[in-house]
Design an enzyme around this catalytic site. Structure first.
Site, mmCIF file in Angstrom:
data_model
loop_
_atom_site.group_PDB
_atom_site.id
_atom_site.type_symbol
_atom_site.label_atom_id
_atom_site.label_comp_id
_atom_site.label_asym_id
_atom_site.label_seq_id
_atom_site.Cartn_x
_atom_site.Cartn_y
_atom_site.Cartn_z
ATOM 1 N N ASP A 173 -44.845 19.241 -31.556
ATOM 2 C CA ASP A 173 -44.325 19.912 -32.748
ATOM 3 C C ASP A 173 -44.031 18.834 -33.799
ATOM 4 O OD1 ASP A 173 -43.412 22.187 -34.160
ATOM 5 O OD2 ASP A 173 -41.378 21.901 -33.465
ATOM 6 N N GLY A 227 -42.238 22.926 -19.593
ATOM 7 C CA GLY A 227 -43.225 23.702 -20.342
ATOM 8 C C GLY A 227 -44.681 23.381 -20.065
ATOM 9 N N ARG A 243 -41.493 31.621 -20.028
ATOM 10 C CA ARG A 243 -42.467 30.618 -19.552
ATOM 11 C C ARG A 243 -43.524 31.232 -18.646
ATOM 12 N NH1 ARG A 243 -40.412 25.610 -20.922
ATOM 13 N NH2 ARG A 243 -38.190 25.229 -20.598
ATOM 14 N N PHE A 288 -43.177 30.390 -34.153
ATOM 15 C CA PHE A 288 -42.499 30.111 -32.885
ATOM 16 C C PHE A 288 -43.175 30.935 -31.787
ATOM 17 C CE2 PHE A 288 -39.441 30.357 -29.510
ATOM 18 C CZ PHE A 288 -39.060 29.028 -29.413
ATOM 19 N N ILE A 289 -43.589 30.259 -30.717
ATOM 20 C CA ILE A 289 -44.353 30.935 -29.671
ATOM 21 C C ILE A 289 -43.726 30.779 -28.285
ATOM 22 C CG2 ILE A 289 -46.594 30.919 -30.828
ATOM 23 C CD1 ILE A 289 -47.252 28.331 -29.527
ATOM 24 N N LYS A 339 -49.326 22.545 -34.052
ATOM 25 C CA LYS A 339 -49.229 23.537 -35.129
ATOM 26 C C LYS A 339 -49.776 22.914 -36.407
ATOM 27 C CE LYS A 339 -45.237 25.900 -33.155
ATOM 28 N NZ LYS A 339 -43.776 26.112 -33.259
ATOM 29 N N ASP A 394 -41.125 28.384 -23.841
ATOM 30 C CA ASP A 394 -39.959 29.247 -23.647
ATOM 31 C C ASP A 394 -39.174 29.474 -24.921
ATOM 32 O OD1 ASP A 394 -38.975 26.488 -23.723
ATOM 33 O OD2 ASP A 394 -37.042 27.367 -23.165
ATOM 34 N N GLU A 422 -48.381 17.681 -22.499
ATOM 35 C CA GLU A 422 -47.318 18.425 -23.206
ATOM 36 C C GLU A 422 -47.755 19.869 -23.421
ATOM 37 O OE1 GLU A 422 -44.402 18.640 -24.256
ATOM 38 O OE2 GLU A 422 -43.682 16.942 -25.427
ATOM 39 N N ASP A 423 -46.806 20.774 -23.472
ATOM 40 C CA ASP A 423 -47.123 22.146 -23.854
ATOM 41 C C ASP A 423 -47.429 22.211 -25.351
ATOM 42 O OD1 ASP A 423 -44.485 21.528 -24.428
ATOM 43 O OD2 ASP A 423 -43.627 23.347 -23.583
HETATM 44 P P1 IMP Z 1 -41.320 17.768 -30.591
HETATM 45 O O1 IMP Z 1 -40.571 16.658 -29.923
HETATM 46 O O2 IMP Z 1 -40.695 18.194 -31.883
HETATM 47 O O3 IMP Z 1 -42.795 17.477 -30.740
HETATM 48 O O4 IMP Z 1 -41.114 19.040 -29.726
HETATM 49 C C1 IMP Z 1 -41.786 19.296 -28.608
HETATM 50 C C2 IMP Z 1 -41.024 20.323 -27.786
HETATM 51 O O5 IMP Z 1 -40.381 21.312 -28.612
HETATM 52 C C3 IMP Z 1 -41.988 21.075 -26.923
HETATM 53 O O6 IMP Z 1 -42.231 20.424 -25.697
HETATM 54 C C4 IMP Z 1 -41.291 22.411 -26.757
HETATM 55 O O7 IMP Z 1 -40.388 22.346 -25.675
HETATM 56 C C5 IMP Z 1 -40.486 22.596 -28.025
HETATM 57 N N1 IMP Z 1 -41.156 23.521 -28.953
HETATM 58 C C6 IMP Z 1 -41.687 23.235 -30.161
HETATM 59 N N2 IMP Z 1 -42.218 24.316 -30.748
HETATM 60 C C7 IMP Z 1 -42.049 25.345 -29.875
HETATM 61 C C8 IMP Z 1 -42.404 26.740 -29.907
HETATM 62 O O8 IMP Z 1 -43.020 27.289 -30.850
HETATM 63 N N3 IMP Z 1 -42.034 27.468 -28.821
HETATM 64 C C9 IMP Z 1 -41.379 26.940 -27.752
HETATM 65 N N4 IMP Z 1 -41.034 25.633 -27.685
HETATM 66 C C10 IMP Z 1 -41.358 24.840 -28.741
HETATM 67 MG MG MG Z 2 -41.246 21.079 -23.869
#
Ligand code: IMP
Ligand code: MG
Length: 182
Positions: free
Chosen positions: A108, A50, A170, A157-158, A136, A164, A104-105
């Protein structure tokens, strides 16, 4: 394109790519200032898949050299949920003794960020910072600082610009949010 269909879901255009690119350019200036006096280029540790478009434009916009490395963490959740983490591709360059910027993309819940921070520190990195395209509002509950954030968006959710849904979307140059989402 104002709406896109990905599998069973409709997504609506949310952030134009022009605004995405400006946000990355602003972040690149800050990072350049913070690292320009370091003896060695930072390792830009790009999380596959991502963060690829973000990391590409970020490093091109930074006025300093960065050494690229890739890592892949996957969660068992799939779809739109977040599950248990596993590292499926280890960092392609050693981070020992290096200043690391994880790209990171989106941060979350912060599970991935905490995992990669602990991993890099255990491998002997000199410093580990996070640069993310998106956070977010009010979602992140972690204690580790998120050092560099290009855009803070609503909790929807985006997809697009690297993000993706089930491996799709993507390639989209703008960012879209799920239509049913509030
Ligand atoms: P975290 O470990 O919960 O911080 O999640 C990070 C990963 O969750 C990101 O690198 C994304 O791959 C995925 N992710 C979280 N929110 C979204 C979203 O809104 N759209 C797409 N992927 C997401
Ligand atoms: Mg990711």
């Amino acid at each position: 394109m104002q709406t896109v269909q990905i599998k069973e879901y409709s997504f609506v255009k949310y952030i134009d790519k022009v605004d995405v690119l400006s946000a990355i350019e602003r972040l690149a200036k800050t990072i350049t200032n913070d690292y320009k006096n370091n003896a060695e280029p930072p390792v830009l540790l790009v999380t596959l898949c991502g963060a690829m478009p973000f990391a590409t434009y970020l490093s091109q916009s930074m006025e300093l050299e960065s050494h690229w490395a890739f890592v892949k963490c996957s969660s068992y959740g799939g779809g739109m949920a977040s599950g248990d983490l596993t590292m499926t591709v280890e960092p392609t360059v050693s981070v020992k003794g290096r200043d690391v910027i994880v790209a990171e993309d989106i941060v979350d819940t912060g599970k991935t960020w905490l995992y990669l921070y602990n991993y890099c520190m255990a491998e002997g990195a000199k410093s580990v910072k996070m640069a993310t395209l998106i956070t977010k509002i009010d979602v992140y509950k972690g204690t580790l600082p998120i050092d560099y954030v290009a855009m803070e968006l609503e909790d929807k959710f985006i997809v697009g610009f690297g993000l993706d849904y089930d491996h799709c979307g993507r390639h989209l140059s703008h960012i879209y949010h799920l239509k049913e989402s509030k």
